[in-house]
Design a protein around this motif. Structure first.
Motif, short mmCIF file in Angstrom:
data_model
loop_
_atom_site.label_atom_id
_atom_site.label_comp_id
_atom_site.label_asym_id
_atom_site.label_seq_id
_atom_site.Cartn_x
_atom_site.Cartn_y
_atom_site.Cartn_z
N GLN A 88 83.65 117.65 29.13
CA GLN A 88 82.66 117.36 28.09
C GLN A 88 83.00 116.10 27.30
O GLN A 88 82.10 115.40 26.83
CB GLN A 88 82.53 118.56 27.15
N ALA A 89 84.29 115.82 27.16
CA ALA A 89 84.68 114.59 26.47
C ALA A 89 84.29 113.35 27.29
O ALA A 89 83.86 112.33 26.73
CB ALA A 89 86.18 114.59 26.20
N LEU A 90 84.43 113.45 28.60
CA LEU A 90 84.12 112.32 29.48
C LEU A 90 82.63 112.15 29.69
O LEU A 90 82.12 111.03 29.79
CB LEU A 90 84.82 112.50 30.84
N TRP A 91 81.91 113.28 29.78
CA TRP A 91 80.47 113.24 30.06
C TRP A 91 79.74 114.13 29.06
O TRP A 91 79.43 115.28 29.35
CB TRP A 91 80.20 113.71 31.50
N PRO A 92 79.48 113.61 27.85
CA PRO A 92 78.75 114.39 26.85
C PRO A 92 77.42 114.89 27.43
O PRO A 92 76.76 114.18 28.20
CB PRO A 92 78.52 113.39 25.72
N GLY A 93 77.05 116.09 27.06
CA GLY A 93 75.85 116.70 27.61
C GLY A 93 76.13 117.64 28.76
O GLY A 93 75.24 118.36 29.22
N PRO A 140 96.22 122.33 18.19
CA PRO A 140 96.35 123.77 17.93
C PRO A 140 95.19 124.54 18.54
O PRO A 140 94.04 124.08 18.51
CB PRO A 140 96.32 123.86 16.40
N LEU A 141 95.49 125.70 19.09
CA LEU A 141 94.46 126.60 19.63
C LEU A 141 94.30 127.74 18.63
O LEU A 141 95.20 128.57 18.47
CB LEU A 141 94.87 127.10 21.01
N ARG A 142 93.16 127.76 17.98
CA ARG A 142 92.97 128.64 16.82
C ARG A 142 91.86 129.64 17.09
O ARG A 142 90.76 129.28 17.50
CB ARG A 142 92.64 127.77 15.61
N ARG A 143 92.14 130.90 16.81
CA ARG A 143 91.21 132.01 17.05
C ARG A 143 90.37 132.29 15.81
O ARG A 143 90.90 132.34 14.71
CB ARG A 143 92.00 133.25 17.45
N ASP A 184 87.64 119.94 16.92
CA ASP A 184 86.44 119.30 17.45
C ASP A 184 85.89 119.92 18.73
O ASP A 184 84.90 119.42 19.27
CB ASP A 184 86.71 117.81 17.69
N TRP A 185 86.50 120.99 19.24
CA TRP A 185 85.98 121.61 20.47
C TRP A 185 86.30 123.09 20.45
O TRP A 185 87.40 123.50 20.03
CB TRP A 185 86.62 120.96 21.71
#
Length: 666
Positions: A88-93, A140-143, A184-185
């Motif tokens: 998704q970062a490389l190809w938005p949409g 960070p991976l946040r729940r 951001d994701w």
């Protein structure tokens, strides 16, 4: 004063911690080494994020790379999320759907943005580089817990139609979670995940291939692109895996089968094998070997029909469980809501047998059997047919027509453990003859099953005891119990072979069955003069000849032991003047029982060596004028650099010894 939580560690020690303390904080309190190594936590048996706060008294253990199965599941799940974020970062949409961990890696199903072609192999290098960038960023991976309405609104607002559709079907009464990667994701996911992307090794994954996939597996839905990757804990594991893949490609039985002229497959008989003379020689040698083993173990061989009245399959229970995988005559069978009721009582409804067991019960029922006659061991090289899905077929490994080294033992309750122990020892000798190491697993009762709980308790205990009595319920034999993986009528012991490159293959089984004798009314006359039900042990060692031959080809990379090789020796001439001597050598070898051919072609000897090496001939006996004059042969053995010159008699004696099957050497 805040009430403290009691945390019980694996060694039995206890710690008092404040509420909302995380497992990561407990790891840091124990020591900096553990804090760095800990990847996740097992809380009362459930794997959770290491950063998820504890809310009650629990038993806690910390998962590190040493807990390889759990650790690999975690990192592969995270690699999948990083893959989706990178795309998704490389190809938005780009729309994302799902991305689970697999046995050796991960995948994610995505749809390219409108106006862009579906993703291809050419896109993988860029995706890999972006993934490494995300990993090195140590995000960070946040729940977080979200409501279903929040999820639907989120996905609809961002044009994620697949995610929105799935979110709308989630139950409102369940805790629904998302995981943020940085700020951001995010993706909706049950978890667990690592603490951050930096816990992944950026050099321990590789994207492997792309394939088409339908949304929710339904070909009526939109087609997506599935991007496959493999992920590991470190680069060393990745390199080892890639080496295994390379070896597996070299050993592919379909490729070697063609090079060695053993068999072929073609659409006119899709799912069945055309055996060539050399391939069928391997089959015949295996069949002769197994017959000797079964004869020596007290089995009596029978032969039963390929086609039986469908009512027999209804009685046995297979009609309800396997009907969609059976070849039925006529071609179409009307559906019925009740699988326990036969669709027709017309005797012309027939089915090709998918297994041999009901027919063996019919043989056992002929005449009156006394308890003195038991155990009765009936064996059959039984050809079976199963209507496997087209996409599941794979060379010799998954076919529609196959032959089993099948047998059924009818015995009393008191004989079950001893008969199973004897089988364990018989299987051990067979696998040892082929040089296989193996593990034994006990597959326990599934949720959907026939028979009483009392019978299942007894059958599982008997199989367990037999392995103990055989001395095989140990770590050396990889002893393990598999809940829920038994057949619908019986628990079973499974033999999992390990091949030369570390892959495992489940082959032999023995099942302790009280259901089929009851359903098909099998009885014997007991010591009391009354009718009793026998226990029926279903057993096989090779499993199927087709699959076992495929395993052997790949295990030995085509270089089969001399006793199994279709051609055990080729006598090749250097010059035509040696043709007569080559024919003499061939005659002596053939008289000694060796499968031998001559190569008298007017070709250079190096060409002949290469050609017969490709065909995996164990020994090439090269003869020229000198060998003819001296009565010698120059022996080139497959895989060895140096040749040996020896007298013809020595060569015949050597090859005759090697050509003997292992059981004939004792």
């Amino acid at each position: 004063m805040t009430e403290m939580l009691k945390i019980t560690l694996p060694d039995g020690s206890e710690r008092q911690v404040a509420p909302v303390t995380t497992p990561a904080e407990i790891a840091a309190d124990i020591g900096p080494g553990l804090a760095k190594a800990a990847l996740a936590a097992r809380v009362d048996g459930e794997v959770r994020d290491i950063m998820r706060p504890l809310e009650r008294d629990v038993a806690l253990s910390l998962i590190t790379a040493k807990d390889e199965a759990d650790a690999l599941e975690l990192v592969r799940h995270d690699y999948a999320h990083v893959l989706a974020e990178a795309v998704q970062a490389l190809w938005p949409g780009t729309q994302i759907t799902f991305g689970p961990a697999t046995d050796d890696g991960f995948y994610y199903d995505v749809m390219a943005p409108e106006g862009r072609d579906p993703f291809s192999m050419d896109d993988l290098p860029a995706i890999e580089e972006k993934m490494r960038e995300i990993i090195r960023a140590d995000k960070p991976l946040r729940r977080e817990v979200w409501s279903r309405e929040q999820l639907i609104e989120k996905w609809q607002s961002e044009g994620e139609t697949f995610k929105a559709e799935w979110a709308a079907e989630l139950p409102e009464n369940e805790e629904l979670t998302v995981y943020w990667s940085g700020d951001d994701w995010l993706d909706m996911c049950r978890g667990p995940h690592l603490a951050s992307t930096g816990k992944l090794d950026p050099q321990a994954f590789k994207l492997m291939r792309v394939a088409g996939a339908y949304w929710r597996g339904d070909q009526k839905n939109a087609q997506l692109t599935r991007i496959y990757g493999t992920g590991w804990l470190n680069k060393k594991q990745l390199n080892a895996y890639l080496h295994r893949l390379e070896e597996a490609q070299k050993r592919d039985h379909r490729k070697l089968g063609q090079e060695m002229d053993l068999f072929h497959l073609q659409p006119e008989a899709h799912g069945s094998v055309f055996w060539h003379p050399k391939g069928y020689r391997i089959w015949r040698e295996l069949e002769s070997y197994m017959r000797r083993k079964m004869d020596g173990a007290g089995y009596r061989e029978i032969k039963t029909p390929q086609v039986m009245d469908a009512r027999q399959w209804e009685k046995s229970g297979h009609w309800g469980k396997y009907r969609e995988n059976m070849f039925v005559i006529p071609d179409e069978v009307p559906n019925t809501e009740d699988d326990a009721e036969l669709v027709s009582h017309d005797a012309e409804w027939m089915a090709l047998k998918p297994m041999n067991c009901p027919a063996h019960v019919l043989v056992f029922k002929q005449g009156i059997t006394s308890y003195r006659d038991l155990p009765v061991r009936l064996g059959e090289m039984g050809c079976c047919h199963r209507n496997e899905p087209h996409g599941a077929l794979h060379g010799l490994m998954r076919v529609r027509q196959f032959t089993q080294d099948d047998a059924h033992i009818f015995c009393t309750e008191d004989q079950v453990v001893e008969e199973t122990r004897r089988f364990c020892e018989l299987a051990d000798t067979v696998y040892a003859d082929f040089g296989f190491k193996y593990e034994i697993k006990l597959a326990l009762r599934p949720e959907q099953r026939f028979g009483s709980d009392a019978d299942w308790d007894k059958a599982e205990a008997e199989l367990r005891q037999a392995v103990v009595d055989a001395g095989m319920a140990t770590d050396e034999y990889g002893w393990e119990e598999l809940p829920g993986e038994g057949a619908f009528y019986a628990p079973k012991l499974e033999w999992h072979l390990t091949d030369a490159i570390g892959r495992t293959w489940q082959v032999g089984t023995i099942q302790s069955d009280r259901v089929l004798p009851e359903r098909l009314d099998a009885t014997y006359v007991g010591e009391d003069g009354e009718r009793h039900r026998p226990v029926m042990l279903h057993r096989a060692i090779f499993g199927s000849y087709e699959r076992f031959i495929g395993i052997l080809i790949e295990h030995f990379a085509g270089r089969l032991p001399v006793w199994l090789a279709p051609v055990q020796a080729v006598v090749a001439t250097i010059v035509s003047d040696a043709d007569d001597y080559a024919n003499e050598v061939e005659a002596k070898l053939a008289a000694a029982g060796i499968r031998v051919e001559t190569d008298l072609r007017n070709e250079k000897i190096n060409y002949k060596v290469r050609e017969h090496s490709l065909a995996k001939v164990p020994h090439l006996l090269v003869v020229g004028q000198r060998e003819a004059d001296e009565g010698t042969v120059a022996v080139r053995t497959l895989g060895e650099k140096e040749q040996r010159v020896m007298s013809l008699d020595e060569a015949v004696a050597m090859l005759a010894e090697e050509a003997l099957a292992p059981d004939l050497k004792d």
